[in-house]
Design a protein around this motif. Structure first.
Motif, PDB file in Angstrom:
ATOM      1  N   ALA A  54     -12.204  -9.351   2.526  1.00  0.00           N
ATOM      2  CA  ALA A  54     -10.971  -9.015   2.295  1.00  0.00           C
ATOM      3  C   ALA A  54     -10.668  -9.093   4.184  1.00  0.00           C
ATOM      4  O   ALA A  54     -11.677  -9.385   4.789  1.00  0.00           O
ATOM      5  CB  ALA A  54     -11.224  -7.386   2.487  1.00  0.00           C
ATOM      6  N   ASN A  55      -9.299  -8.385   4.089  1.00  0.00           N
ATOM      7  CA  ASN A  55      -8.554  -8.867   5.252  1.00  0.00           C
ATOM      8  C   ASN A  55      -7.976  -7.557   5.626  1.00  0.00           C
ATOM      9  O   ASN A  55      -7.145  -7.395   4.726  1.00  0.00           O
ATOM     10  CB  ASN A  55      -8.400  -9.833   5.531  1.00  0.00           C
ATOM     11  N   TYR A  56      -8.102  -6.347   7.225  1.00  0.00           N
ATOM     12  CA  TYR A  56      -7.461  -5.325   7.015  1.00  0.00           C
ATOM     13  C   TYR A  56      -6.698  -5.743   8.087  1.00  0.00           C
ATOM     14  O   TYR A  56      -5.836  -6.995   9.260  1.00  0.00           O
ATOM     15  CB  TYR A  56      -8.658  -4.770   7.871  1.00  0.00           C
ATOM     16  N   ASP A  57      -4.748  -5.348   7.333  1.00  0.00           N
ATOM     17  CA  ASP A  57      -3.638  -5.593   8.419  1.00  0.00           C
ATOM     18  C   ASP A  57      -3.617  -4.614   9.595  1.00  0.00           C
ATOM     19  O   ASP A  57      -2.477  -3.466   9.159  1.00  0.00           O
ATOM     20  CB  ASP A  57      -2.681  -6.301   7.944  1.00  0.00           C
ATOM     21  N   VAL A  87      -2.316  -2.903   5.478  1.00  0.00           N
ATOM     22  CA  VAL A  87      -2.759  -2.832   3.937  1.00  0.00           C
ATOM     23  C   VAL A  87      -4.014  -3.909   4.198  1.00  0.00           C
ATOM     24  O   VAL A  87      -4.403  -4.592   5.178  1.00  0.00           O
ATOM     25  CB  VAL A  87      -1.526  -3.508   3.441  1.00  0.00           C
ATOM     26  N   VAL A  88      -4.895  -3.790   2.947  1.00  0.00           N
ATOM     27  CA  VAL A  88      -5.933  -4.868   3.515  1.00  0.00           C
ATOM     28  C   VAL A  88      -5.969  -5.800   1.538  1.00  0.00           C
ATOM     29  O   VAL A  88      -5.973  -5.521   0.444  1.00  0.00           O
ATOM     30  CB  VAL A  88      -7.900  -3.433   2.608  1.00  0.00           C
ATOM     31  N   THR A  89      -6.090  -6.372   2.082  1.00  0.00           N
ATOM     32  CA  THR A  89      -6.026  -7.965   1.029  1.00  0.00           C
ATOM     33  C   THR A  89      -6.836  -8.265   0.941  1.00  0.00           C
ATOM     34  O   THR A  89      -8.218  -8.640   1.774  1.00  0.00           O
ATOM     35  CB  THR A  89      -5.187  -8.688   2.109  1.00  0.00           C
ATOM     36  N   TRP A  90      -7.146  -8.760  -0.549  1.00  0.00           N
ATOM     37  CA  TRP A  90      -8.824  -9.269  -1.150  1.00  0.00           C
ATOM     38  C   TRP A  90      -9.063 -10.660  -1.118  1.00  0.00           C
ATOM     39  O   TRP A  90      -7.756 -11.008  -1.602  1.00  0.00           O
ATOM     40  CB  TRP A  90      -8.966  -8.242  -2.341  1.00  0.00           C
TER      41      TRP A  90
END
Length: 211
Positions: A199-202, A207-210
């Motif tokens: 996952a990536n946290y902005d 927002v967390v993108t999976w």
């Protein structure tokens, strides 16, 4: 919201564990916290803990897993190291979390504008600052950088596109290393007992993108 027990943990699937984190991040982004009595959770977990997930994230002060996923005491094992990479001790912690303590999900969480990855890109500058241990740490990212950088591309933390590509590849590399270096976690994943996901946290939006 109550702390998890052995009984509630046993009913959680890897997919449900992922849903818990997705729902928690949605609450975080909307500034809506679940109603928790943390002192009650202290009391409820005094005899043991039954977390449903293991989250490997960066030490960045903006990326606390408990906050950005709106989780309480006893919900997640939080492993933090600059640049969210794995080593033998971190793998051992993950194995404990999943194979001993019963967690159903392993998340490798990267984030935008990561200072550790910036250091990896600016390694030549960092090396002259006399911080041997930091130099060792950022050296972990060099093999990835060499595989993704283009021939005519500037190796610099000012190169935002390269930095974000490095972030994404670093997460994927960590997942590959988990499966390669831990036969225990690989087996648990193959048996469907756990899921391993990136996952990536902005840091600008929360927002967390999976991945």
């Amino acid at each position: 919201m109550k702390a998890h027990t052995s009984e509630t943990q046993s009913t959680i699937t890897p997919e449900k564990a992922l849903d818990f984190l997705k729902e928690g991040n949605q609450r975080f982004v909307n500034n809506l916290k679940a109603n928790r009595d943390l002192l009650e959770q202290v009391n409820a977990t005094r005899e043991g803990q039954w977390p449903f997930a293991v989250v490997l994230s960066c030490i960045d002060s903006r990326t606390s897993a408990e906050l950005i996923f709106d989780q309480g005491l006893g919900d997640v094992f939080s492993i933090r190291i600059a640049g969210n990479f794995v080593n033998q001790d971190i793998l051992g912690s993950m194995e404990f979390g999943c194979n001993v303590a019963g967690s159903k999900l392993v998340v490798v969480l990267g984030h935008t504008k990561c200072g550790a990855l910036k250091g990896g890109l600016d390694a030549a500058k960092i090396e002259g600052m006399g911080m041997d241990n930091l130099n060792h740490l950022i050296g972990h990212f060099d093999p990835i950088i060499k595989t993704i950088i283009k021939d005519d591309e500037e190796r610099s933390s000012a190169n935002a596109d390269l930095l974000e590509r490095l972030n994404q590849h670093n997460v994927k590399n960590a997942i590959e290393e988990i499966r390669k270096q831990s036969s225990t976690l690989k087996r648990l994943e193959e048996e469907g007992q756990i899921k391993i996901i990136g996952a990536n946290y902005d840091v600008e939006t929360g927002v967390v993108t999976w991945l």
